[in-house]
Design a protein around this motif. Structure first.
Motif, PDB file in Angstrom:
ATOM      1  N   GLN A   1       1.051  -1.106  -0.019  1.00  6.98           N
ATOM      2  CA  GLN A   1       0.019  -0.013   0.145  1.00  6.98           C
ATOM      3  C   GLN A   1       0.770   1.241  -0.039  1.00  6.98           C
ATOM      4  OE1 GLN A   1      -2.883  -0.043   3.092  1.00  6.98           O
ATOM      5  NE2 GLN A   1      -3.326   2.160   3.017  1.00  6.98           N
ATOM      6  N   ARG A   2       0.377   2.370  -0.684  1.00  6.01           N
ATOM      7  CA  ARG A   2       1.040   3.409  -0.807  1.00  6.01           C
ATOM      8  C   ARG A   2       0.574   4.608   0.163  1.00  6.01           C
ATOM      9  NH1 ARG A   2       4.877   6.589  -3.783  1.00  6.01           N
ATOM     10  NH2 ARG A   2       5.331   4.686  -5.228  1.00  6.01           N
ATOM     11  N   VAL A   3       1.613   5.140   0.719  1.00  5.44           N
ATOM     12  CA  VAL A   3       0.813   6.091   1.864  1.00  5.44           C
ATOM     13  C   VAL A   3       1.572   7.298   1.752  1.00  5.44           C
ATOM     14  CG1 VAL A   3       0.492   4.274   3.851  1.00  5.44           C
ATOM     15  CG2 VAL A   3       2.772   5.566   3.482  1.00  5.44           C
ATOM     16  N   GLU A   4       0.863   8.354   1.973  1.00  7.16           N
ATOM     17  CA  GLU A   4       1.119   9.878   1.725  1.00  7.16           C
ATOM     18  C   GLU A   4       1.792  10.339   3.137  1.00  7.16           C
ATOM     19  OE1 GLU A   4       1.275  11.289  -1.060  1.00  7.16           O
ATOM     20  OE2 GLU A   4       0.060   9.583  -2.131  1.00  7.16           O
ATOM     21  N   ALA A   5       2.780  11.321   3.019  1.00  8.83           N
ATOM     22  CA  ALA A   5       3.434  11.821   4.241  1.00  8.83           C
ATOM     23  C   ALA A   5       2.486  12.218   5.124  1.00  8.83           C
ATOM     24  CB  ALA A   5       4.179  12.923   3.798  1.00  8.83           C
ATOM     25  N   GLY A   6       2.387  11.869   6.377  1.00  8.01           N
ATOM     26  CA  GLY A   6       1.730  12.190   7.389  1.00  8.01           C
ATOM     27  C   GLY A   6       0.281  11.506   7.603  1.00  8.01           C
ATOM     28  N   ALA A   7       0.167  10.219   6.711  1.00  9.34           N
ATOM     29  CA  ALA A   7      -0.816   9.493   6.858  1.00  9.34           C
ATOM     30  C   ALA A   7      -0.638   8.589   8.052  1.00  9.34           C
ATOM     31  CB  ALA A   7      -0.769   8.547   5.664  1.00  9.34           C
ATOM     32  N   LEU A   8      -1.907   8.072   8.766  1.00 12.43           N
ATOM     33  CA  LEU A   8      -1.834   7.093   9.819  1.00 12.43           C
ATOM     34  C   LEU A   8      -1.408   5.970   9.220  1.00 12.43           C
ATOM     35  CD1 LEU A   8      -2.728   6.885  12.873  1.00 12.43           C
ATOM     36  CD2 LEU A   8      -5.005   6.124  11.906  1.00 12.43           C
ATOM     37  N   LEU A   9      -0.262   5.246  10.300  1.00 16.60           N
ATOM     38  CA  LEU A   9       0.011   4.022  10.056  1.00 16.60           C
ATOM     39  C   LEU A   9      -0.288   3.126  10.982  1.00 16.60           C
ATOM     40  CD1 LEU A   9       3.859   4.701   8.948  1.00 16.60           C
ATOM     41  CD2 LEU A   9       1.942   4.497   7.464  1.00 16.60           C
ATOM     42  N   ALA A  10      -0.570   3.593  12.151  1.00 20.60           N
ATOM     43  CA  ALA A  10      -0.930   2.687  13.256  1.00 20.60           C
ATOM     44  C   ALA A  10      -1.330   3.501  14.705  1.00 20.60           C
ATOM     45  CB  ALA A  10       0.185   1.726  13.728  1.00 20.60           C
ATOM     46  N   ARG A  11      -2.085   3.000  15.588  1.00 21.10           N
ATOM     47  CA  ARG A  11      -2.513   3.623  16.813  1.00 21.10           C
ATOM     48  C   ARG A  11      -2.259   2.554  17.933  1.00 21.10           C
ATOM     49  NH1 ARG A  11      -7.506   4.324  19.563  1.00 21.10           N
ATOM     50  NH2 ARG A  11      -8.575   3.069  18.024  1.00 21.10           N
ATOM     51  N   THR A  12      -1.579   3.091  18.927  1.00 21.84           N
ATOM     52  CA  THR A  12      -1.237   2.252  19.975  1.00 21.84           C
ATOM     53  C   THR A  12      -1.829   3.086  21.207  1.00 21.84           C
ATOM     54  OG1 THR A  12       0.879   3.337  20.415  1.00 21.84           O
ATOM     55  CG2 THR A  12       0.722   1.319  18.985  1.00 21.84           C
ATOM     56  N   ALA A  13      -2.128   2.207  22.263  1.00 20.89           N
ATOM     57  CA  ALA A  13      -2.623   2.550  23.412  1.00 20.89           C
ATOM     58  C   ALA A  13      -1.514   2.283  24.669  1.00 20.89           C
ATOM     59  CB  ALA A  13      -3.994   1.908  23.928  1.00 20.89           C
ATOM     60  N   ALA A  14      -1.009   3.309  25.450  1.00 22.21           N
ATOM     61  CA  ALA A  14       0.028   2.781  26.272  1.00 22.21           C
ATOM     62  C   ALA A  14      -0.595   2.125  27.591  1.00 22.21           C
ATOM     63  CB  ALA A  14       0.455   4.225  26.922  1.00 22.21           C
ATOM     64  N   SER A  15       0.261   1.211  28.056  1.00 19.81           N
ATOM     65  CA  SER A  15      -0.068   0.700  29.328  1.00 19.81           C
ATOM     66  C   SER A  15      -0.376   1.344  30.362  1.00 19.81           C
ATOM     67  CB  SER A  15       1.111  -0.475  29.422  1.00 19.81           C
ATOM     68  OG  SER A  15       1.350  -1.547  28.469  1.00 19.81           O
ATOM     69  N   GLY A  16      -0.919   1.421  31.177  1.00 17.92           N
ATOM     70  CA  GLY A  16      -1.131   2.068  32.627  1.00 17.92           C
ATOM     71  C   GLY A  16      -2.567   2.437  33.138  1.00 17.92           C
ATOM     72  N   PRO A  17      -2.855   3.005  34.084  1.00 16.67           N
ATOM     73  CA  PRO A  17      -3.951   3.126  34.861  1.00 16.67           C
ATOM     74  C   PRO A  17      -4.926   3.969  33.797  1.00 16.67           C
ATOM     75  CG  PRO A  17      -2.407   3.789  36.522  1.00 16.67           C
ATOM     76  CD  PRO A  17      -1.581   3.726  35.097  1.00 16.67           C
ATOM     77  N   LEU A  18      -6.450   3.147  33.637  1.00 16.04           N
ATOM     78  CA  LEU A  18      -7.260   3.951  32.891  1.00 16.04           C
ATOM     79  C   LEU A  18      -7.896   4.882  33.798  1.00 16.04           C
ATOM     80  CD1 LEU A  18      -8.314   0.726  31.023  1.00 16.04           C
ATOM     81  CD2 LEU A  18      -7.057   2.425  30.237  1.00 16.04           C
ATOM     82  N   TRP A  19      -8.888   5.637  33.026  1.00 17.65           N
ATOM     83  CA  TRP A  19      -9.985   6.750  33.834  1.00 17.65           C
ATOM     84  C   TRP A  19     -11.268   6.226  33.484  1.00 17.65           C
ATOM     85  CZ3 TRP A  19      -7.917  12.422  31.988  1.00 17.65           C
ATOM     86  CH2 TRP A  19      -6.869  12.617  32.682  1.00 17.65           C
ATOM     87  N   VAL A  20     -12.183   6.596  34.430  1.00 15.94           N
ATOM     88  CA  VAL A  20     -13.441   6.385  34.219  1.00 15.94           C
ATOM     89  C   VAL A  20     -14.299   7.461  34.467  1.00 15.94           C
ATOM     90  CG1 VAL A  20     -15.504   5.196  35.019  1.00 15.94           C
ATOM     91  CG2 VAL A  20     -13.364   3.757  35.124  1.00 15.94           C
ATOM     92  N   GLN A  21     -15.061   7.824  33.283  1.00 14.01           N
ATOM     93  CA  GLN A  21     -15.985   9.148  33.388  1.00 14.01           C
ATOM     94  C   GLN A  21     -17.215   8.635  34.158  1.00 14.01           C
ATOM     95  OE1 GLN A  21     -14.748  11.956  32.740  1.00 14.01           O
ATOM     96  NE2 GLN A  21     -13.436  12.171  31.446  1.00 14.01           N
ATOM     97  N   LEU A  22     -17.804   9.394  35.292  1.00 11.44           N
ATOM     98  CA  LEU A  22     -18.930   8.706  35.911  1.00 11.44           C
ATOM     99  C   LEU A  22     -20.119  10.052  35.857  1.00 11.44           C
ATOM    100  CD1 LEU A  22     -16.917   7.398  38.804  1.00 11.44           C
ATOM    101  CD2 LEU A  22     -18.452   5.932  37.224  1.00 11.44           C
ATOM    102  N   GLN A  23     -21.065   9.597  36.502  1.00 11.02           N
ATOM    103  CA  GLN A  23     -22.325  10.629  36.430  1.00 11.02           C
ATOM    104  C   GLN A  23     -22.945  10.469  37.965  1.00 11.02           C
ATOM    105  OE1 GLN A  23     -23.247  12.754  33.919  1.00 11.02           O
ATOM    106  NE2 GLN A  23     -21.627  11.630  32.700  1.00 11.02           N
ATOM    107  N   ALA A  24     -22.827  11.604  38.540  1.00 15.08           N
ATOM    108  CA  ALA A  24     -23.347  12.012  39.701  1.00 15.08           C
ATOM    109  C   ALA A  24     -24.530  12.591  39.728  1.00 15.08           C
ATOM    110  CB  ALA A  24     -22.480  12.277  40.776  1.00 15.08           C
ATOM    111  N   SER A  25     -25.616  12.410  40.506  1.00 18.05           N
ATOM    112  CA  SER A  25     -27.053  13.027  40.639  1.00 18.05           C
ATOM    113  C   SER A  25     -26.696  14.462  41.218  1.00 18.05           C
ATOM    114  CB  SER A  25     -27.941  12.416  41.327  1.00 18.05           C
ATOM    115  OG  SER A  25     -27.598  12.115  42.695  1.00 18.05           O
TER     116      SER A  25
END
Length: 377
Positions: A202-226
């Motif tokens: 596959q031909r890719v242009e300059a700046g094209a997305l090649l991969a996406r990674t998620a770092a190891s580490g604690p995650l966040w949780v977005q919660l709702q409170a009344s």
């Protein structure tokens, strides 16, 4: 309703108990009923505050997701990893065949050589000037030329480093003078490969997305409170996702959504338990510490406040003369109960029904007389 983790200290300026003189006939006619203060809750009751739940979604923290893009364009020669693979920093992800990459290296070698020549010319002119052979103007020209040549070489070097060459590879390139059209794209951080939107050929242009990674580490949780929970939540509160990780509240929004009348808060995973998954919906239970030993449990319905007075909870405690309005410090105990601290003990009878009549007498609107006393019982 939620409450803060810490118990406020009873202030020396706290209001004194106030006696309501009521006869047995008046108590019966007002329909007042009582419940006993308890030193402990039933064995099957949840710990203090642990019957409160917040719901939300697991998200990745900012900076945890890294996008890998192509600095120069080219053709994908080989893909070295697969999605969901764990990688370390510097792990090869894929290889590009890139003519622009070859030109970048050649340009760097040319500018690096020019910088060396300019530096040597400056060194020679420094010696000639010190011997009085050349004018100072010529020396200044040599210095300027060397500075500009070094700047151009550093700019090309930075471009190569940004594209993936480290110091060792740069030294090897300078020593060998053998640029290659093959560019190995590496992981910028340790984590998991989430996306690989390219394939060999596959031909890719300059700046094209090649991969996406998620770092190891604690995650966040977005919660709702009344809206009723929000004023009592505090940063630092602990939450428990059932059968999974603990969370710690790190931020609470000051804005309430007009449609849902709820506010958003953010909690961070404590540790790195892999049971939390990004985008998963979770319910988190509030964790509360055990109450102090000098507190007793009463029904939440027993708490009252006096109009026109700063926020202060009271309970009406039965005694031989009627009822005493006793000031207390309260925090939820779960299951419709609250833990209170004040001038009452386990076994004391507190009013839980007919409170409107007691409050009326307390405010001077009823037939009963009101007098302040410290004993009250």
């Amino acid at each position: 309703m939620l409450a803060v983790l810490c118990w406020p200290l009873l202030s020396a300026a706290a209001p004194a108990p106030q006696q309501l003189h009521l006869s047995a006939q008046q108590i019966s006619r007002a329909g007042i009923a009582t419940a006993s203060a308890l030193s402990a809750l039933a064995a099957d009751a949840p710990p203090a505050g642990n019957d409160q739940y917040l719901s939300g979604t697991v998200v990745t923290p900012p900076g945890a997701s890294a996008l890998v893009s192509a600095m120069p364009g080219g053709v994908v020669q080989d893909v070295h990893v697969v999605t969901l693979q764990q990688v370390r920093t510097g792990t090869p992800l894929l290889t590009l065949f890139s003519q622009p990459w070859l030109e970048w290296q050649r340009d760097y070698l040319e500018k690096s050589s020019a910088a060396k020549l300019a530096a040597a010319r400056q060194a020679r002119d420094e010696g000639l000037y010190s011997d009085g052979i050349i004018a100072r103007a010529r020396l200044e020209e040599s210095r300027d030329a060397a500075q500009l040549a070094a700047l151009a070489a550093r700019e090309r070097e930075q471009a190569l480093r940004s594209a993936g060459l480290d110091g060792t590879a740069l030294r090897r390139l300078r020593d060998s003078h053998a640029p290659s059209p093959l560019l190995t794209v590496r992981a910028s951080q340790a984590g998991t490969v989430l996306e690989l939107p390219v394939q060999p050929g596959q031909r890719v242009e300059a700046g094209a997305l090649l991969a996406r990674t998620a770092a190891s580490g604690p995650l966040w949780v977005q919660l709702q409170a009344s809206r009723t929970q929000l004023p009592l939540l505090r940063v630092g509160d602990l939450l428990q996702v059932e059968g999974c990780a603990k969370l710690r509240v790190t931020a609470i929004s000051p804005v309430v959504d007009s449609a849902t009348q709820s506010a958003q808060l953010r909690a961070q995973q404590v540790g790195q338990d892999p049971c939390l998954k990004v985008n998963a919906f979770v319910e988190a239970r509030l964790l509360r510490a055990a109450p102090p030993s000098d507190s007793v449990a009463v029904p939440a319905a027993a708490l009252v406040q006096r109009m026109g007075e700063a926020r202060q909870d009271y309970v009406f405690v039965a005694n031989a003369h009627g009822y005493a309005a006793v000031p207390v410090q309260a925090t939820p105990a779960g299951g419709g109960m609250v833990w209170v601290r004040g001038a009452l003990a386990a076994g004391d009878a507190v009013a839980v029904r007919g409170l409107a009549a007691l409050k009326g007498s307390w405010s001077g609107l009823g037939p009963a007389s009101l007098s302040a006393s410290q004993g009250g019982k």
